[in-house]
Design a protein around this motif. Structure first.
Motif, short mmCIF file in Angstrom:
data_model
loop_
_atom_site.label_atom_id
_atom_site.label_comp_id
_atom_site.label_asym_id
_atom_site.label_seq_id
_atom_site.Cartn_x
_atom_site.Cartn_y
_atom_site.Cartn_z
N PRO A 1 -5.12 12.75 -22.96
CA PRO A 1 -5.92 11.56 -23.29
C PRO A 1 -6.45 10.94 -21.99
CG PRO A 1 -3.82 11.55 -24.47
CD PRO A 1 -3.73 12.65 -23.46
N ALA A 2 -7.69 10.53 -22.00
CA ALA A 2 -8.32 10.01 -20.77
C ALA A 2 -7.52 8.85 -20.18
CB ALA A 2 -9.75 9.57 -21.06
N ARG A 3 -6.93 8.02 -21.04
CA ARG A 3 -6.19 6.86 -20.55
C ARG A 3 -4.93 7.26 -19.78
NH1 ARG A 3 -8.25 2.36 -22.75
NH2 ARG A 3 -9.55 2.58 -24.60
N ASP A 4 -4.45 8.49 -20.05
CA ASP A 4 -3.22 8.93 -19.40
C ASP A 4 -3.47 9.97 -18.31
OD1 ASP A 4 -1.74 7.33 -21.14
OD2 ASP A 4 -1.66 8.91 -22.67
N ALA A 5 -4.73 10.15 -17.93
CA ALA A 5 -5.04 11.17 -16.92
C ALA A 5 -4.37 10.88 -15.58
CB ALA A 5 -6.56 11.27 -16.72
N VAL A 6 -4.13 9.58 -15.31
CA VAL A 6 -3.51 9.22 -14.03
C VAL A 6 -2.08 9.71 -13.91
CG1 VAL A 6 -4.94 7.19 -13.64
CG2 VAL A 6 -2.87 6.98 -15.00
N TYR A 7 -1.47 10.11 -15.04
CA TYR A 7 -0.10 10.60 -15.01
C TYR A 7 0.01 11.96 -14.31
CZ TYR A 7 2.45 7.23 -17.89
OH TYR A 7 3.10 6.12 -18.34
N ILE A 8 -1.07 12.68 -14.25
CA ILE A 8 -1.01 14.05 -13.74
C ILE A 8 -1.74 14.13 -12.41
CG2 ILE A 8 -1.58 16.46 -14.22
CD1 ILE A 8 -1.50 15.74 -17.19
N ASN A 9 -1.02 14.56 -11.36
CA ASN A 9 -1.67 14.76 -10.06
C ASN A 9 -1.53 16.21 -9.63
OD1 ASN A 9 0.80 15.13 -8.44
ND2 ASN A 9 1.17 12.97 -8.86
N ALA A 10 -2.21 16.54 -8.57
CA ALA A 10 -2.27 17.94 -8.13
C ALA A 10 -0.90 18.52 -7.83
CB ALA A 10 -3.18 18.04 -6.89
N ASP A 11 0.02 17.70 -7.27
CA ASP A 11 1.33 18.22 -6.89
C ASP A 11 2.21 18.52 -8.09
OD1 ASP A 11 0.70 18.10 -4.24
OD2 ASP A 11 1.67 16.19 -3.86
N SER A 12 1.98 17.86 -9.22
CA SER A 12 2.84 18.07 -10.39
C SER A 12 2.37 19.20 -11.29
CB SER A 12 2.93 16.78 -11.20
OG SER A 12 1.69 16.47 -11.81
N VAL A 13 1.10 19.60 -11.18
CA VAL A 13 0.51 20.55 -12.12
C VAL A 13 1.28 21.87 -12.19
CG1 VAL A 13 -1.49 22.02 -12.52
CG2 VAL A 13 -1.80 19.60 -12.06
N GLY A 14 1.64 22.43 -11.02
CA GLY A 14 2.30 23.73 -11.00
C GLY A 14 3.65 23.76 -11.68
N TRP A 15 4.26 22.58 -11.88
CA TRP A 15 5.61 22.51 -12.45
C TRP A 15 5.61 22.40 -13.97
CZ3 TRP A 15 8.97 24.00 -9.15
CH2 TRP A 15 8.88 23.67 -7.79
N LEU A 16 4.47 22.13 -14.59
CA LEU A 16 4.45 21.69 -15.97
C LEU A 16 4.87 22.77 -16.98
CD1 LEU A 16 1.25 19.45 -16.02
CD2 LEU A 16 3.63 18.78 -15.76
N VAL A 17 4.56 24.05 -16.72
CA VAL A 17 4.88 25.11 -17.69
C VAL A 17 5.79 26.14 -17.03
CG1 VAL A 17 3.91 26.74 -19.35
CG2 VAL A 17 2.59 24.73 -18.68
N PRO A 18 7.10 26.00 -17.14
CA PRO A 18 8.06 26.85 -16.41
C PRO A 18 7.94 28.34 -16.68
CG PRO A 18 9.16 24.89 -17.25
CD PRO A 18 7.79 24.89 -17.85
N LYS B 1 1.22 -1.82 -2.68
CA LYS B 1 0.71 -1.17 -3.89
C LYS B 1 1.43 0.16 -4.10
CE LYS B 1 -3.00 -2.16 -5.70
NZ LYS B 1 -3.35 -2.87 -6.95
N MET B 2 1.30 0.69 -5.31
CA MET B 2 1.87 2.00 -5.64
C MET B 2 0.73 3.01 -5.72
SD MET B 2 4.90 3.18 -6.07
CE MET B 2 5.84 1.73 -6.50
N CYS B 3 0.83 4.07 -4.94
CA CYS B 3 -0.20 5.12 -4.93
C CYS B 3 0.24 6.30 -5.79
CB CYS B 3 -0.46 5.59 -3.50
SG CYS B 3 -0.97 4.29 -2.38
N LYS B 4 -0.73 7.10 -6.19
CA LYS B 4 -0.45 8.22 -7.08
C LYS B 4 -0.06 9.48 -6.31
CE LYS B 4 -3.64 6.47 -10.58
NZ LYS B 4 -4.16 5.35 -9.79
N THR B 5 -0.44 9.57 -5.01
CA THR B 5 -0.09 10.75 -4.21
C THR B 5 0.40 10.31 -2.84
OG1 THR B 5 -2.29 11.02 -3.21
CG2 THR B 5 -1.92 12.07 -5.37
#
Length: 522
Positions: free
Chosen positions: A97-114, A276-280
Motif C-alpha cells: 500500500p502506498a501509505r506503507d511504502a516507507v516501511y521498506i528500504n533498500a537494506d531490508s529488501v533482501g531479507w524479506l523472503v528467506p 529526527k528519525m531517518c529511514k536509512t
C-alpha cells in the motif's frame, strides 16, 4: 504451489483425476444415476480429493517455506508468486500500500523472503572473480552453508553475505549495488505499489519505486511510520539535551519477519535544530552532520558575537574595502570564513553523545581565542598587498602591454572576488598573503617575459576552468574536497610564476592536479 516451487511437474494431470473417480464411481451413466449414487453413499467424503491424489511429489509445511505474506516492523505485506521466466512479473511480488511504502528500504529488501536466500547467495558467489571462486569450491556447498548462517539484521543482505564469507572462509569479498544486476530477476523481489482501492500505481524491482513523487498523491497526511518515529523526536534544540544517541532503534516489530529500524540524527528544522528519525543509516549520516553543525553554531553564539566585535575596521581598512562592496560586505564575508573554519566538522564518526559533543565544543572554543584579531590583521594585509599589486600593474605604461595589464588586473581581482562571492575556508584565506606575493612576481615576469607569461597563463586558465567546473559539482557534504582542490590550484599558480621565490606548500604538478580533478568528479 507450482508458482512457488517454480516447477510445472507438481500437478499429476487430468488423468490422475480421472483415475481417482473411475475407481470410486460405478454403474453411473447419467446425471440422475450420479445423484442417486451420491445420495446412497454412507460417507460422501470418499469422493473428496486430497492434495496427495493430484500431486506428483509430497511436500510438507510449504506454507512456512513459501509464505503468503511477510512482516516488516508491525506491518504485514501480501506476496504473490508467478512462474513465468522472461516475463516482468516472474518471481515474487510484494503488494505494498502506498501509505506503507516507507516501511521498506533498500537494506531490508533482501531479507524479506528467506526461501530465496540460498539461490541468491549462490549467484552472488558465482559473480566473484575466478581466483576467489576457486577458493570457494564447491560453490553449491558453500552457498548453502553461508545461507544457513544468515539472519535478518539492519545491514543489507549483500553486505551480510560478504561479512559471513569473510567470517567462515577468511576471504575479503564485496558485493556492491551492481552485484544485484547479475542476479536472476526471479531472485530479486518485485514491488507493486497500490492505492487504497488496490489499483497498482507503479511496479518494479528497484526500491526507487517506493519513493517516487507519484506516491505523494496518495500519502497525504501522516503515515504510520511517521507516527511511530515521532515518539523519539525532539524539536527546538539549543544544546545537547537529547542524551546519548543510538546508531539505530527498533521502532516497530511484531516479533517475526524483519524489524523496522529508525536511525536517529540531528537535523536542521524550521531555522532551528531537531532530533529526527531517518529511514536509512546513509540519510542519518548526512542529516546528522548538518544538524550537528547547526547546533554548534547555536551553542557558540556568544563566541561568534565576540569575534564580530573584534573585527573593528580602521578607516584605512574601510577605504581599502571600497572596491569590493564596502567594509560591511568584506566584514560579513570575513566572519563567514571564520565560522566556516571553526565549524569544520571532523570526519566520521560524528559525536553522538554528550561527552563527545562537549569535547568537540571545547576544541572549537579554544580555536576562537584571538581568532577575530587574527582575521582583522589578515584582511588588512591582504587588502594592502592587493593595492600594492594593482599599483605595480599600473606602473607599466607601455601601450604594447595594454592587453597584459588588463589580464593581470582581471586575475588579481578574481582572488578577491572569490573571497567576496563565496565563503572561503579561513585556512585558505590564511594563504592569501603567499598567493598575492607570488602574484607580484607574476606581474614582473609578465612585463619582462611576455611570451613565457602568455604560455603559462594559458595553461593556468585552462586548469582554472577545469577546477571551477569540478568544484560546482561537489556536494556540500564534501566541501573539504572542494577546498583541497582550490588549494592545489592556487599552489599550481604559485609554481608557475614564483616557485623559486615563494615555494609551494607541497609538491604540485599538472599530473597531480588532473588526478585530484578526476577524483572530485567521482
Amino acid at each position: 504451489m507450482e508458482a512457488k516451487l517454480r516447477s510445472r511437474s507438481l500437478f499429476a494431470g487430468e488423468q490422475a483425476i480421472y483415475d481417482f473417480y473411475s475407481t470410486r464411481i460405478v454403474n453411473v451413466s447419467s446425471l440422475h444415476d450420479l445423484n442417486r449414487f451420491v445420495k446412497d453413499l454412507p460417507d460422501e467424503t470418499v469422493l473428496y480429493m486430497k492434495e496427495s491424489d493430484i500431486l506428483t511429489d509430497a511436500y510438507d509445511d510449504q506454507d512456512k517455506v513459501f509464505p503468503d505474506s511477510v512482516t516488516v516492523g508491525d506491518k504485514s505485506f501480501r506476496l504473490k508468486y508467478n512462474f513465468a521466466p522472461g516475463n516482468d512479473t516472474d518471481g515474487v511480488t510484494i503488494k505494498v500500500p502506498a501509505r506503507d511504502a516507507v516501511y521498506i528500504n533498500a537494506d531490508s529488501v533482501g531479507w524479506l523472503v528467506p526461501h530465496l536466500w540460498p539461490e541468491r547467495v549462490l549467484e552472488l558467489l558465482q559473480g566473484l572473480n575466478k581466483e576467489t571462486r576457486k577458493k570457494l569450491m564447491p560453490l553449491n556447498e558453500k552457498a548453502r552453508e553461508v545461507a544457513s548462517k544468515l539472519a535478518p539484521c539492519r545491514d543489507s543482505f549483500n553486505a551480510t553475505v560478504a561479512q559471513m564469507v569473510r567470517q567462515l572462509y577468511g576471504l575479503q569479498v564485496e558485493f556492491n549495488d551492481t552485484a544485484d544486476e547479475k542476479v536472476s530477476p526471479h531472485l530479486r523481489l518485485r514491488f507493486e505499489v497500490c492505492n487504497d482501492s488496490g489499483e497498482v500505481l507503479v511496479s518494479g524491482r528497484d526500491t526507487s519505486v517506493l519513493s517516487i513523487d507519484k506516491l505523494q498523491q496518495v500519502t497525504a497526511g501522516e503515515s504510520e511510520w511517521e507516527r511511530a518515529a515521532k515518539k523519539y523526536e525532539q524539536y527546538n534544540l539549543t544544546d545537547w539535551s537529547i542524551g546519548d544517541l543510538e546508531d539505530y532503534i527498533e521502532i516497530a516489530s511484531s516479533g517475526k519477519g524483519v524489524p523496522l529500524y529508525g536511525y536517529p540524527a540531528l537535523c536542521t528544522f524550521n531555522d532551528g535544530v531537531a532530533l529526527k528519525m531517518c529511514k536509512t543509516s546513509t540519510e542519518a549520516l548526512q542529516m546528522h552532520a548538518a544538524g550537528l553543525r547547526a547546533l554548534l553554531e547555536i551553542v557558540l553564539g556568544p563566541e561568534f558575537v565576540w569575534i564580530e566585535r573584534e573585527l573593528k575596521f580602521t578607516n584605512q581598512i574601510k577605504l581599502l574595502c571600497s572596491p569590493f562592496g564596502g567594509a560591511d560586505t568584506v566584514k560579513q564575508q570575513l566572519l563567514l570564513s571564520v565560522k566556516e573554519y571553526l565549524l569544520d566538522i571532523p570526519s566520521p564518526p560524528l559525536p553522538r553523545t554528550r561527552v563527545q559533543f562537549d569535547e568537540l565544543l571545547a576544541k572549537i572554543k579554544k580555536l576562537t581565542t584571538g581568532c577575530g584579531y587574527e582575521a582583522l590583521t589578515l584582511i588588512e594585509k591582504i587588502l594592502v598587498q592587493y593595492t600594492s599589486c594593482l599599483t605595480l600593474i599600473n606602473k607599466e605604461t607601455r601601450s604594447s602591454m595594454g592587453d597584459i595589464r588588463k589580464e593581470l588586473k582581471a586575475d588579481l581581482h578574481e582572488y578577491i572576488n572569490l573571497f567576496i562571492n563565496d565563503t572561503l575556508s579561513f585556512d585558505c584565506l590564511r594563504q592569501y598573503p603567499r598567493y598575492l606575493k607570488a602574484f607580484s612576481y607574476r606581474i614582473q615576469r609578465a612585463f619582462n617575459e611576455p611570451f613565457k607569461y602568455r604560455e603559462k597563463r594559458g595553461l593556468l586558465r585552462m586548469y582554472n576552468k577545469k577546477v571551477i567546473d569540478a568544484v560546482v559539482k561537489i556536494p556540500f557534504e564534501k566541501k573539504k574536497s572542494a577546498n583541497q582542490l582550490l588549494s592545489m590550484y592556487n599552489e599550481f599558480a604559485v609554481s608557475l610564476f614564483a616557485q623559486q621565490e615563494v615555494k609551494t606548500l607541497y609538491p604540485v604538478s599538472e599530473k597531480r592536479l588532473d588526478k585530484m580533478i578526476a577524483e572530485a568528479g567521482c
